[in-house]
Design a protein around this motif. Structure first.
Motif, short mmCIF file in Angstrom:
data_model
loop_
_atom_site.label_atom_id
_atom_site.label_comp_id
_atom_site.label_asym_id
_atom_site.label_seq_id
_atom_site.Cartn_x
_atom_site.Cartn_y
_atom_site.Cartn_z
N PHE A 52 0.84 -1.22 0.01
CA PHE A 52 -0.17 -0.13 -0.02
C PHE A 52 0.90 1.04 0.09
O PHE A 52 1.45 1.51 1.19
N TYR A 53 1.01 1.93 -1.23
CA TYR A 53 1.71 3.06 -1.13
C TYR A 53 0.73 4.32 -0.81
O TYR A 53 1.30 5.57 -0.85
N GLU A 54 -0.30 4.15 -0.49
CA GLU A 54 -1.34 5.22 -0.05
C GLU A 54 -1.97 4.48 1.25
O GLU A 54 -2.15 3.51 1.23
N PRO A 55 -2.28 5.50 2.35
CA PRO A 55 -3.04 4.85 3.28
C PRO A 55 -4.49 4.27 3.25
O PRO A 55 -5.12 4.79 2.13
N ILE A 105 -0.24 -10.63 -4.93
CA ILE A 105 0.04 -9.02 -4.53
C ILE A 105 -1.25 -8.12 -4.54
O ILE A 105 -1.96 -8.30 -5.58
N VAL A 106 -1.54 -7.57 -3.33
CA VAL A 106 -2.60 -6.64 -3.41
C VAL A 106 -1.99 -5.41 -3.35
O VAL A 106 -1.03 -4.90 -2.63
N LEU A 107 -2.15 -4.39 -4.43
CA LEU A 107 -1.56 -2.98 -4.44
C LEU A 107 -2.48 -1.70 -4.45
O LEU A 107 -3.46 -1.85 -5.20
N GLY A 113 -2.70 4.08 -13.27
CA GLY A 113 -2.28 2.96 -14.07
C GLY A 113 -1.11 2.05 -13.31
O GLY A 113 -0.66 1.29 -14.04
N ALA A 114 -0.90 2.45 -12.39
CA ALA A 114 0.13 1.57 -11.44
C ALA A 114 -0.17 0.33 -11.34
O ALA A 114 0.86 -0.54 -11.48
N ALA A 115 -1.33 -0.32 -11.43
CA ALA A 115 -1.50 -1.60 -11.06
C ALA A 115 -1.23 -2.28 -12.27
O ALA A 115 -1.00 -3.57 -12.33
N ARG A 116 -1.60 -1.81 -13.61
CA ARG A 116 -1.19 -2.33 -14.72
C ARG A 116 0.10 -2.71 -14.92
O ARG A 116 0.28 -3.78 -15.49
N VAL A 117 0.85 -1.50 -14.50
CA VAL A 117 2.51 -1.88 -14.46
C VAL A 117 2.72 -2.88 -13.80
O VAL A 117 3.77 -3.92 -14.09
N ALA A 118 2.19 -3.06 -12.41
CA ALA A 118 2.80 -4.25 -11.42
C ALA A 118 2.37 -5.40 -12.00
O ALA A 118 2.89 -6.43 -11.90
N ASN A 128 -5.73 -5.05 -7.95
CA ASN A 128 -5.72 -3.62 -7.73
C ASN A 128 -6.72 -3.14 -6.60
O ASN A 128 -7.83 -3.51 -6.65
N ALA A 129 -5.96 -2.52 -5.43
CA ALA A 129 -6.95 -1.98 -4.52
C ALA A 129 -6.94 -0.57 -4.62
O ALA A 129 -6.99 0.09 -3.45
N GLY A 130 -6.80 -0.01 -5.77
CA GLY A 130 -6.89 1.51 -5.98
C GLY A 130 -5.87 2.03 -6.59
O GLY A 130 -4.91 2.07 -5.96
#
Lengths: 648, 180
Positions: A52-55, A105-107, A113-118, A128-130
């Motif tokens: 989680f890069y965001e809370p 992985i839950v991201l 578009g970060a989830a597509r990259v991961a 993708n969790a947002g």
């Protein structure tokens, strides 16, 4: 090695409708099992990593709870921070490495578009969790699940979406999904928080789907039992009613829905609104009165929580208030997603419908996504642009949709890399462009200048005429030098920057003229605005070219729209803060699209929009006195299919 | 001896300037439905709202209004260098293909406008960007010019031009005064 099949859940569009139904059936089973207090072990031995890069509290805890309930284990990092990660490890590397530690992985990430990259780089599935303001598919699944549970179906339901419909990523995912399931949407935005245009455009283009937008007052009238919904025709922006082919203002109002099945209320996304902005209109507030009308008798009230005053606490005891059940559904639905992944064979090969038709654009220069929050803007070191062909409303523009963030890029000039020809785009070229993408030879350009600097020639040109010969060019260059000398107070502080390639050649000539006339020889540099990173090369060799506190003169051959000058200033500002910037051009041909005015002009030449002004200059090593081949030519660019007058 | 602050536009003249800018925008946009206004925070944003209201009232043109805070793009050290993530904006429409009219209160060195052009070009591909300012006080440091000007005034260097708007300052006026 991952024990799960490589099936990523990046967007709700990654799932076919039967797959969503299957996940719901599994979630029903898990909800019942949890009620009975059963202990489950389906995910025994599996490890899930939460990045989680965001809370987030709710999403993260419900994912972790779901994994534990299924007998699996969870690993997570306490402090993933987008800014510290940006300085160090790339998202691709992190995804790759963590996928060696986990089966799933839950991201959550702040960039679109970060989830597509991961998903592209991780060996294990990504959920993708947002990501940024884009999608949050598991929240959407929870919303659909509870709606289907309460109403027994999704098709044909009428759902009112209320509040902030602009920033909420959950609401955009939900809109797409409701459209796919054939539900009716009634948008009730708070003033200024309407559903964005791109969401509406996409629904219209891809699903031929549209919905009505009403104000809260109009909704109350509707809920009060009137037969007709009153839409004010004087405010057409309030009636987002259209189909793909009919202009907005000509579309008849949609039939107002007879009754409502659900209210979906969102929270105001305070964190995405800057403090300095004007405050949006008064936010919606839902209380018992709003639910009184007989049209709302059966309507359930949903909310993604947390609430910040838009839901009265008195509603909590109303049986139609289902938002706590909605939140509780997070665990069984997320259990169902994990269980659904387990139902597939480990080596299952599945191309998601959303990823099927993407094109990688290989020709140079590569286009850049227009979305400033797109992940490609932050991880550009290794991410190649990837676009899908989209349907543009304007026949004269090619629409490409970024495969990472879905933002549309509209292109006016396209090129074919093998023949090195460029074209002003026209819908008739669509088929060709399709093939060029397939064979990896599509180039896209911001401007004719960019195309020509990259060595492309126009597809066809009309008759040419000469507007300046070598002597006239020499006179104009001398005049430019005189203008600079007369205007600038301290010539020793002047530096001259020419825009590659003709502007740079002219910069040297003007500089040499200034030196001959005044005895001061200002430093000169060449600026390549279309080179990624916009290089500045000193033309005198030796020292780096200084920008800070200098009196800069930007030199270009022709000024047209002004975009090149804007880019040039942008590139110079990356290197320092000049004291002043003046602009010298050999030719001003008009047609400015920006509030930019040259300070020194060699010659003004009126042109028509489709004219191309081409400057030809002898290379610098041929000597100052022998520029016999210098010419300025004008020719008309012929369109592929239509008359030049129709061009934009 | 320092000159006294003097009013160069009173409330009525300011209102006339806004009306005239709106009228010129309507004339030059030729009924195009792609015109949008973007006001530079803070006073430019209120001026943009006023111009939009004027367009709706006199020309029956509904023009979307957005705002842009370019403090993070400024080059005077008052903000961080241009990081689009820091850019505060409220532009509730897609800029691609739009004819943007950027609205600011005072045009002086041109540095704010350059920063705004940078920010706007980061946000999308507008067809064109025009500039509307209430006051042009000259003394440009960059090759920037305005398309619509409420009033050209000459203010000696060292003097400041203050735009007062009722939304923030309680009353409408343009005043030339001494720097603080």
């Amino acid at each position: 090695m991952t024990r799960l099949p490589k099936i990523d859940l990046v967007s709700i569009e990654d799932l076919e409708l039967p797959e969503i139904e299957r996940i719901f059936a599994l979630a029903d089973g898990f909800a019942a099992a949890l009620d009975r207090g059963e202990t489950l072990s389906a995910a025994n031995g599996l490890v899930m990593a939460t990045l989680f890069y965001e809370p987030s509290t709710r999403t993260r805890l419900s994912f972790e709870s779901a994994m534990h309930r299924l007998g699996g284990a969870v690993i997570s990092s306490a402090d993933m921070n987008a800014s510290s990660a940006a300085k160090g490890e790339s998202l691709a590397d992190t995804a790759r490495i963590v996928s060696a530690y986990a089966d799933l992985i839950v991201l959550r990430h702040p960039h679109d578009g970060a989830a597509r990259v991961a998903a592209d780089y991780a060996a294990c599935p990504i959920i993708n969790a947002g990501d940024g303001s884009r999608e949050h598919p598991t929240q959407t699944l929870c919303d659909l699940f509870i709606l289907r549970r309460k109403k027994g179906k999704l098709k044909g339901l009428t759902v009112a979406l209320c509040g902030d419909l602009k920033f909420g990523r959950t609401v955009h995912s939900l809109i797409y999904a409701l459209a796919r399931f054939g539900a009716n949407i009634l948008a009730v935005p708070t003033a200024g928080m309407d559903v964005p245009d791109y969401v509406l455009a996409r629904l219209a283009a891809e699903r031929h789907y549209s919905f009505s937008t009403v104000t809260m007052d109009e909704l109350k009238t509707l809920a009060g039992g009137l037969d007709a919904l009153y839409l004010t025709p004087s405010a057409p922006h309030q009636m987002a009613l259209f189909t793909g082919d009919v202009p907005l203002d000509k579309i008849p109002a949609a039939e107002p829905p007879a009754s409502l099945d659900a209210f979906y209320v969102t929270r105001l996304q305070k964190e995405r609104i800057a403090a300095t902005q004007p405050r949006p209109g008064e936010y919606v507030r839902f209380d018992a009165r709003a639910l009184k009308g007989h049209r709302a008798q059966e309507a359930v009230v949903m909310h993604p929580l947390p609430r910040t005053g838009e839901l009265a606490y008195e509603l909590d005891s109303d049986p139609r208030a289902v938002y706590f059940e909605q939140a509780a559904a997070g665990v069984p639905v997320r259990m169902a997603i994990i269980a659904w992944l387990l139902e597939h064979k480990r080596d299952a090969h599945r191309v998601s419908p959303a990823a099927a038709e993407t094109a990688r654009i290989t020709a140079e220069p590569a286009p850049r996504c227009a979305n400033a929050n797109c992940i490609t803007r932050f991880e550009g070191a290794y991410l190649h642009p990837r676009f899908k062909l989209a349907r543009a409303a304007d026949r004269g523009l090619l629409a490409l949709r970024c495969d990472f963030c879905e933002r549309e890029l509209r292109v006016e000039f396209v090129g074919h890399a093998r023949s090195h020809r460029y074209y002003r785009y026209d819908e008739n070229l669509y088929g060709y462009v399709h093939n060029w993408i397939a064979e990896g030879s599509l180039a896209v350009f911001d401007s004719v200048k960019q195309a020509e600097e990259n060595g492309y020639e126009p597809y066809k040109r009309g008759p040419q005429r000469e507007v300046m010969n070598d002597a006239e060019i020499a006179t104009a260059v001398e005049s430019l030098a005189d203008q600079v000398i007369a205007d600038v107070q301290d010539l020793t502080n002047v530096s001259i920057v020419g825009v590659v390639s003709h502007g740079a050649m002219l910069a040297v000539r003007i500089r040499d003229q200034i030196a001959a006339k005044s005895g001061v020889r200002p430093p000169a540099a060449a600026l390549d605005v279309y080179n990624p990173g916009a290089t500045v090369v000193a033309l005198d060799g030796g020292d780096a070219f200084a920008v800070q506190d200098r009196a800069l003169v930007i030199v270009d051959d022709v000024i047209n729209s002004g975009w090149t000058v804007q880019r040039a200033m942008n590139a110079l500002w990356q290197r320092g803060r000049p004291a002043t910037v003046k602009l010298a051009v050999l030719i001003d041909r008009g047609h400015r699209a920006l509030p930019i005015r040259p300070n020194y002009v060699g010659k003004s030449i009126p042109t028509s929009r489709t004219d191309r002004v081409q400057v030809r200059l002898a290379p610098p090593d041929s000597g100052l006195k022998h520029h016999a081949h210098d010419r300025v030519m004008i020719y008309s660019m012929l369109e592929a299919a239509k008359s030049p007058q129709d061009a934009r | 001896m320092t000159p006294k602050p003097r009013v160069v536009l009173d409330a009525a003249a300011l209102a006339r300037s806004v009306r005239r800018i709106a009228h010129e925008i309507a004339e030059r946009s030729d009924g195009a439905s792609t015109v949008v206004l973007v006001g530079v925070v803070r006073r430019g944003a209120f001026l943009a709202e006023r111009i939009a209201a004027e367009l709706a009232r006199t020309s029956q043109i509904q023009v979307p209004v957005g705002t842009l805070d370019i403090s993070s793009y400024r080059d005077d050290g008052k903000g961080a260098p241009g990081d689009p993530r820091l850019l505060a904006r409220d532009i509730p429409f897609v800029l691609d293909g739009k004819r943007v009219v950027l609205v600011d209160d005072v045009l002086y060195t041109g540095r704010t406008v350059r920063a705004a052009l940078d920010a706007l070009s980061d946000l999308g591909r507008a067809e064109s960007i025009q500039l509307a300012v209430l006051v042009d006080r000259g003394e440009r440091e960059l090759p920037i010019r305005a398309d619509y000007v409420g009033k050209n005034i000459e203010a000696p260097a060292g003097q400041r031009v203050y735009v007062r708007l009722s939304e923030v300052d309680g009353a409408d006026a343009v005043i030339i005064g001494n720097g603080k």
